[in-house]
Design an enzyme around this catalytic site. Structure first.
Site, mmCIF file in Angstrom:
data_model
loop_
_atom_site.group_PDB
_atom_site.id
_atom_site.type_symbol
_atom_site.label_atom_id
_atom_site.label_comp_id
_atom_site.label_asym_id
_atom_site.label_seq_id
_atom_site.Cartn_x
_atom_site.Cartn_y
_atom_site.Cartn_z
ATOM 1 C CB CYS A 284 -3.498 5.543 3.290
ATOM 2 S SG CYS A 284 -3.532 5.676 5.030
ATOM 3 C CG HIS B 198 -6.627 1.740 3.827
ATOM 4 N ND1 HIS B 198 -5.549 1.502 3.237
ATOM 5 C CD2 HIS B 198 -6.305 2.602 5.108
ATOM 6 C CE1 HIS B 198 -4.486 2.202 3.487
ATOM 7 N NE2 HIS B 198 -5.075 2.794 4.610
#
Length: 493
Positions: free
Chosen positions: A333, A435
């Protein structure tokens, strides 16, 4: 607000008293009895979040609690989520959608409006479930935050919900915590408290009995349970980073994760941290990124600011040295965005408009946008000629564009045909927006093999979470008395 739904709120004397875990355990106990039960947290401040099935964002703890109930997570289980992006400000997320960034004082005034959202979500859950287990935030005795409170007693009073208070005896001062918390409440709030729970007790319960008797006599409230310290217990943390674990010297992979000032979703690393063959270490301020096979840059709520922080710690130089010595680097991310050439923020999404020079390890450019990507995804990971299935979720602002003729290859092909992440042409650096990428062992094992580990013993992270939830539920069943609260619920078979 009243209905046939029975609700109970768990408040704590401090942060990390055990509220999240106790709520998850109570939810599992009720679910075992065939009850239609849901978790609820009016207001959560956390940088660990999850994506619901309908594409909203809630605190990660509420997603785990929904798992304990055996139901899908909903935005109404955590209608107000605050994601700090500075020491005095946070992004405000209402019913799963980002509203705006607010400074603390502005949000304090806004809570009068946010209460309507909280009660709306609570009412929706009341329509769908017979039992709701509510989690407070911090402590109800924070007198400076009493005005316009929506997280603790302010909600309990507005929704007419009974309360139990939990304290962590392992921190010390448990009787002062419980007695002092009760005394600092108003008369109506005190009458709402139905009892106390003492958490993380170890030793001979007989030595505690005189204190329990004193507390009950002094307050007129029963001690509903003393939960033992569960050794080896591990369930996803709401926000606090777990301490580094001592592992055997001969682990098969050494991983270092730098702790950014606004690190987010560090639960990504639980599956690695708990694998006995992996030595995962968090590196904090003033520490070096060294003695590792793999360095992983985590997510961040303030990517550009944390990129500057990374450089201030000298971690950019540590990473370059690590690569020269043959080590591998991964970004997730915000950490993935840092690996690129540039991060542009033309609209000031994270602060002042401008551009930040990236680490230049992946040939891509990221432009931050106001619209947040929130989605659960599945796909295939491609690495070193091998393939593994992956399940994960995306929570990010920004679009990353690969530089023409970069030589980098896509890391993941999602089931919808789109591509995520990059593997550098040299094969030593990779990044992804996903994630939860390590939660499935086949994917974690594939990445760990790329980083140099062979023959990892399998660790089932999903099964481990289920085991942890059942452990706390078993402890609750053995050591707590709920009949004074929910007698009918605990007669359900």
């Amino acid at each position: 607000m009243k209905s046939k739904t029975q609700a109970l709120m768990v408040q704590g004397t401090t942060s990390d008293a055990g509220k999240s875990v106790l709520v998850a355990g109570i939810c599992r106990v009720l679910a075992r009895r065939g009850c239609r039960v849901a978790p609820f947290k009016p207001q959560n401040m956390a940088l660990n979040s999850a994506v619901t099935a309908d594409g909203g964002e809630i605190g990660r703890a509420q997603a785990v609690q929904a798992l304990a109930c055996g139901i899908e997570a909903s935005v109404h289980m955590n209608p107000v989520l605050l994601k700090p992006n500075s020491d005095t400000g946070a992004q405000v997320i209402l019913q799963g959608r980002a509203l705006s960034n607010m400074e603390a004082q502005s949000y304090h005034d806004y809570k009068k409006v946010a209460m309507d959202t909280v009660l709306d979500s609570f009412g929706r859950l009341q329509n769908d479930y017979d039992y709701i287990v509510v989690e407070g935030a911090g402590s109800p005795a924070e007198v400076n935050l009493r005005e316009n409170d929506i997280a603790n007693m302010g909600f309990a009073e507005a929704a007419d919900v009974p309360v139990i208070i939990i304290a962590d005896i392992d921190k010390g001062g448990v009787f002062a915590h419980l007695y002092g918390t009760l005394v600092l409440l108003s008369e109506s709030e005190q009458s709402r408290v139905k009892g106390f729970v003492i958490n993380r007790f170890r030793g001979d319960i007989a030595l505690l009995q005189s204190g329990l008797d004193w507390l009950e006599e002094k307050t007129g409230k029963p001690v509903l349970g003393v939960i033992p310290y569960l050794h080896g217990f591990d369930l996803e943390a709401e926000d606090a980073i777990m301490a580094n674990q001592v592992k055997a010297e001969q682990t098969k992979l050494k991983v270092v994760v730098p702790v950014f000032t606004r690190i987010s979703n560090h639960t990504d690393f639980d599956a690695l941290r708990l694998n006995p063959d992996i030595d995962l270490r968090y590196a904090g301020k003033g520490e070096k990124l060294q003695h590792a096979d793999l360095i992983i840059l985590p997510g961040s709520k303030s990517t550009c600011a944390d990129l500057e922080y990374l450089r201030s710690q000298g971690w950019d130089k540590d990473i370059q040295r690590h690569i020269r010595l043959g080590g591998k680097v991964m970004g997730i991310c915000g950490g993935y965005q840092m690996l690129g050439d540039w991060i542009h923020d033309p609209d000031g999404v994270e602060g002042n408009p401008g551009s930040s020079k990236g680490l230049g390890l992946l040939n891509m450019v990221t432009t931050l946008t106001s619209q947040k990507q929130l989605t659960n995804v599945k796909g295939n990971v491609y690495l070193n000629g091998d393939v593994a299935r992956v399940t994960g979720y995306e929570i990010h602002v920004g679009v990353s564009t690969v530089t023409e003729h970069s030589g980098a290859a896509p890391f993941i092909v999602l089931d919808n045909g789109s591509k995520d992440g990059l593997v550098s042409e040299c094969g030593h650096i990779l990044g992804t927006y996903l994630h939860g990428i390590f939660d499935e062992f086949d994917t974690a094992n594939l990445i760990c093999r790329w980083a140099g580990a062979q023959g990892l013993q399998e660790y089932d992270h999903v099964a481990s979470k289920e085991k942890a939830i059942n452990r706390i539920a078993d402890a609750i069943e053995e050591h707590m008395n709920f009949e004074p609260l929910w007698e009918n619920a605990f007669k359900v078979k």
